[in-house]
Design an enzyme around this catalytic site. Structure first.
Site, PDB file in Angstrom:
ATOM      1  N   ARG A 105      -5.100  27.777 -25.311  1.00  0.00           N
ATOM      2  CA  ARG A 105      -4.543  28.680 -24.291  1.00  0.00           C
ATOM      3  C   ARG A 105      -5.571  29.782 -24.088  1.00  0.00           C
ATOM      4  O   ARG A 105      -5.891  30.516 -25.039  1.00  0.00           O
ATOM      5  CB  ARG A 105      -3.204  29.272 -24.743  1.00  0.00           C
ATOM      6  CG  ARG A 105      -2.771  30.447 -23.863  1.00  0.00           C
ATOM      7  CD  ARG A 105      -1.353  30.888 -24.087  1.00  0.00           C
ATOM      8  NE  ARG A 105      -0.423  29.941 -23.496  1.00  0.00           N
ATOM      9  CZ  ARG A 105       0.858  30.209 -23.242  1.00  0.00           C
ATOM     10  NH1 ARG A 105       1.355  31.390 -23.520  1.00  0.00           N
ATOM     11  NH2 ARG A 105       1.639  29.289 -22.712  1.00  0.00           N
ATOM     12  N   HIS A 132      -1.015  25.318 -15.651  1.00  0.00           N
ATOM     13  CA  HIS A 132      -0.174  25.195 -16.845  1.00  0.00           C
ATOM     14  C   HIS A 132       0.498  23.814 -16.808  1.00  0.00           C
ATOM     15  O   HIS A 132       1.712  23.704 -16.617  1.00  0.00           O
ATOM     16  CB  HIS A 132       0.868  26.321 -16.814  1.00  0.00           C
ATOM     17  CG  HIS A 132       1.553  26.565 -18.123  1.00  0.00           C
ATOM     18  ND1 HIS A 132       1.214  25.919 -19.292  1.00  0.00           N
ATOM     19  CD2 HIS A 132       2.594  27.395 -18.448  1.00  0.00           C
ATOM     20  CE1 HIS A 132       1.998  26.340 -20.273  1.00  0.00           C
ATOM     21  NE2 HIS A 132       2.839  27.225 -19.790  1.00  0.00           N
ATOM     22  N   GLN A 135       3.727  22.713 -18.897  1.00  0.00           N
ATOM     23  CA  GLN A 135       4.974  23.320 -18.422  1.00  0.00           C
ATOM     24  C   GLN A 135       5.538  22.553 -17.228  1.00  0.00           C
ATOM     25  O   GLN A 135       6.741  22.270 -17.172  1.00  0.00           O
ATOM     26  CB  GLN A 135       4.727  24.782 -18.029  1.00  0.00           C
ATOM     27  CG  GLN A 135       5.957  25.474 -17.501  1.00  0.00           C
ATOM     28  CD  GLN A 135       7.007  25.692 -18.586  1.00  0.00           C
ATOM     29  OE1 GLN A 135       6.683  26.220 -19.631  1.00  0.00           O
ATOM     30  NE2 GLN A 135       8.245  25.290 -18.338  1.00  0.00           N
ATOM     31  N   ASP A 223       8.393  32.844 -11.161  1.00  0.00           N
ATOM     32  CA  ASP A 223       7.690  33.168 -12.402  1.00  0.00           C
ATOM     33  C   ASP A 223       7.493  34.683 -12.416  1.00  0.00           C
ATOM     34  O   ASP A 223       7.694  35.359 -11.402  1.00  0.00           O
ATOM     35  CB  ASP A 223       6.341  32.417 -12.429  1.00  0.00           C
ATOM     36  CG  ASP A 223       5.604  32.523 -13.766  1.00  0.00           C
ATOM     37  OD1 ASP A 223       6.214  32.970 -14.766  1.00  0.00           O
ATOM     38  OD2 ASP A 223       4.418  32.167 -13.813  1.00  0.00           O
ATOM     39  N   CYS A 262       9.600  29.119 -15.942  1.00  0.00           N
ATOM     40  CA  CYS A 262       8.930  28.648 -17.164  1.00  0.00           C
ATOM     41  C   CYS A 262       9.214  29.547 -18.361  1.00  0.00           C
ATOM     42  O   CYS A 262       9.037  29.121 -19.500  1.00  0.00           O
ATOM     43  CB  CYS A 262       7.427  28.549 -16.921  1.00  0.00           C
ATOM     44  SG  CYS A 262       6.618  30.115 -16.553  1.00  0.00           S
ATOM     45  N   ARG A 290       9.735  21.061 -23.212  1.00  0.00           N
ATOM     46  CA  ARG A 290       8.332  21.222 -23.638  1.00  0.00           C
ATOM     47  C   ARG A 290       8.084  20.388 -24.886  1.00  0.00           C
ATOM     48  O   ARG A 290       7.050  19.735 -25.027  1.00  0.00           O
ATOM     49  CB  ARG A 290       8.024  22.704 -23.937  1.00  0.00           C
ATOM     50  CG  ARG A 290       8.059  23.631 -22.731  1.00  0.00           C
ATOM     51  CD  ARG A 290       6.920  23.391 -21.777  1.00  0.00           C
ATOM     52  NE  ARG A 290       5.619  23.549 -22.391  1.00  0.00           N
ATOM     53  CZ  ARG A 290       4.963  24.708 -22.550  1.00  0.00           C
ATOM     54  NH1 ARG A 290       5.505  25.817 -22.093  1.00  0.00           N
ATOM     55  NH2 ARG A 290       3.774  24.751 -23.114  1.00  0.00           N
TER      56      ARG A 290
HETATM   57  N1  NVA Z   1       2.233  32.837 -15.111  1.00  0.00           N
HETATM   58  C1  NVA Z   1       2.541  33.180 -16.485  1.00  0.00           C
HETATM   59  C2  NVA Z   1       3.122  32.022 -17.198  1.00  0.00           C
HETATM   60  C3  NVA Z   1       3.528  32.286 -18.621  1.00  0.00           C
HETATM   61  C4  NVA Z   1       4.018  31.071 -19.332  1.00  0.00           C
HETATM   62  C5  NVA Z   1       1.289  33.692 -17.163  1.00  0.00           C
HETATM   63  O1  NVA Z   1       0.215  33.116 -16.938  1.00  0.00           O
HETATM   64  O2  NVA Z   1       1.373  34.665 -17.905  1.00  0.00           O
HETATM   65  N1   CP Z   2       6.382  28.943 -20.735  1.00  0.00           N
HETATM   66  C1   CP Z   2       5.472  29.195 -21.684  1.00  0.00           C
HETATM   67  O1   CP Z   2       4.365  28.644 -21.688  1.00  0.00           O
HETATM   68  O2   CP Z   2       5.883  30.086 -22.615  1.00  0.00           O
HETATM   69  P1   CP Z   2       4.999  30.790 -23.734  1.00  0.00           P
HETATM   70  O3   CP Z   2       4.086  31.748 -23.036  1.00  0.00           O
HETATM   71  O4   CP Z   2       5.991  31.469 -24.614  1.00  0.00           O
HETATM   72  O5   CP Z   2       4.212  29.735 -24.460  1.00  0.00           O
END
Ligand code: NVA
Ligand code: CP
Length: 305
Positions: A105, A132, A135, A223, A262, A290
């Site tokens: 990540r 992502h 997800q 989101d 998500c 997930r």
């Molecule tokens: N768009 C959000 C998704 C988190 C799972 C981010 O990138 O922070």
């Molecule tokens: N939806 C998702 O990826 O959650 P986290 O940021 O908690 O991993």
């Protein structure tokens, strides 16, 4: 050497493979409900590296790997030599000698591509600023469990044209769903992704008007207004205020429309408590799925599908 099976973004993976992953995820979920936890990855190890926070991705990957009989190592990037300037490529080469797959990540999508480019083992995208994919696979699984095949259904994305929006555009191209996005022009999603999905025959439209996007839709998705790494918080709140998913907006969608997110969510910002905690909300099933979908992704990456 054969190229490893990376899971980097949906638009670079064969759509038949994506369908198969969803099928296997559904089978694994059904088996788990009966107490079945097949040890299909016994003795295999997944390394996970996080440049950003995570609850769902971290815990669901860890549990997935453990339930499949494998092992997990989890690090923040800062505690590896990466945090002291060792290159991403060198990290990939070294980890490839110890473990069987890497989940990353990170902020820049390019970092993930660099890791995959140098790794001799599969690399899985645990979220980048670009997309992502794990997800969205869980989201499609959730939708299909509740409403049948996603192909031909109408999904409305409302809010920031962010990494999640871009991955839904890729999903439109791969799964044949109709996608209507409503975003402020300053926060529009990738035109390149829209072009790609349209060339694949998908119907993808972009508007500034949330009511137009959700009209009669089968799912309404949003989101957070501020993704991890975004700094322009105040401007975003101003631009995105008209895009809140609330009961009035949901009333414009189809009668049985699902609300999807998500997570993590910010009640009172991108969605009201009434909607996310209400009967149309599918968010807890998305989070659960997930686990199942990532088991199937791990199996595909490690040639165990
Ligand atoms: N768009 C959000 C998704 C988190 C799972 C981010 O990138 O922070
Ligand atoms: N939806 C998702 O990826 O959650 P986290 O940021 O908690 O991993």
């Amino acid at each position: 050497m054969e190229t490893p099976r990376h899971f980097i973004d949906l638009h670079h993976i064969d759509s038949g493979v994506l369908q198969r992953i969803l099928e296997v995820a559904k089978e694994l979920k059904a088996a788990r409900r009966q107490g079945g936890r097949p040890k299909l990855l016994e003795g295999r190890t997944l390394a996970m590296i996080f440049e950003k926070n995570s609850t769902r991705t971290r815990v669901s990957f860890e549990v997935a790997m453990l339930e499949l009989g494998g092992n997990v190592l989890s690090f923040s990037s800062g505690e590896l030599q990466l945090g002291r300037g060792e290159t991403v490529a060198d990290t990939a080469r070294v980890l490839s000698r110890y473990v069987d797959a890497i989940m990353l990540r990170c902020h820049a999508h390019r970092t993930l591509e660099e890791l995959a480019g140098a790794a001799a083992i599969p690399v899985i995208n645990g979220l980048t600023n670009g997309c992502h994919p794990c997800q969205i696979m869980a989201d499609l699984m959730t939708f299909e469990e509740k409403r049948g095949p996603a192909a031909g259904k109408t999904f409305a994305w409302v809010g920031d044209g962010n990494n999640m929006a871009n991955t839904f555009i890729a999903a439109a191209g791969q799964f044949g769903l109709t996608l209507r996005l409503a975003c402020p022009p300053q926060l529009a999603p990738s035109q390149g992704m829209i072009k790609w999905a349209r060339e694949r025959g998908a119907t993808v439209t972009l508007t500034e008007n949330p009511v137009r996007a959700v009209a009669g839709a089968d799912a309404v998705i949003t989101d957070t207004w501020v993704s991890m790494g975004d700094r322009d918080t105040e401007t975003r709140y101003e631009l995105l205020a008209p895009y809140q998913v609330n009961a009035a907006l949901m009333a414009q969608a189809g009668k049985d429309a699902l609300f999807m997110h998500c997570l993590p969510a910010h009640r009172g910002e991108e969605v009201t408590a009434e909607v996310i905690d209400g009967p149309q909300s599918a968010v807890w099933d998305e989070a659960e799925n997930r686990l199942h979908v990532q088991k199937a992704i791990l199996l595909w990456c490690l040639h165990a599908l």
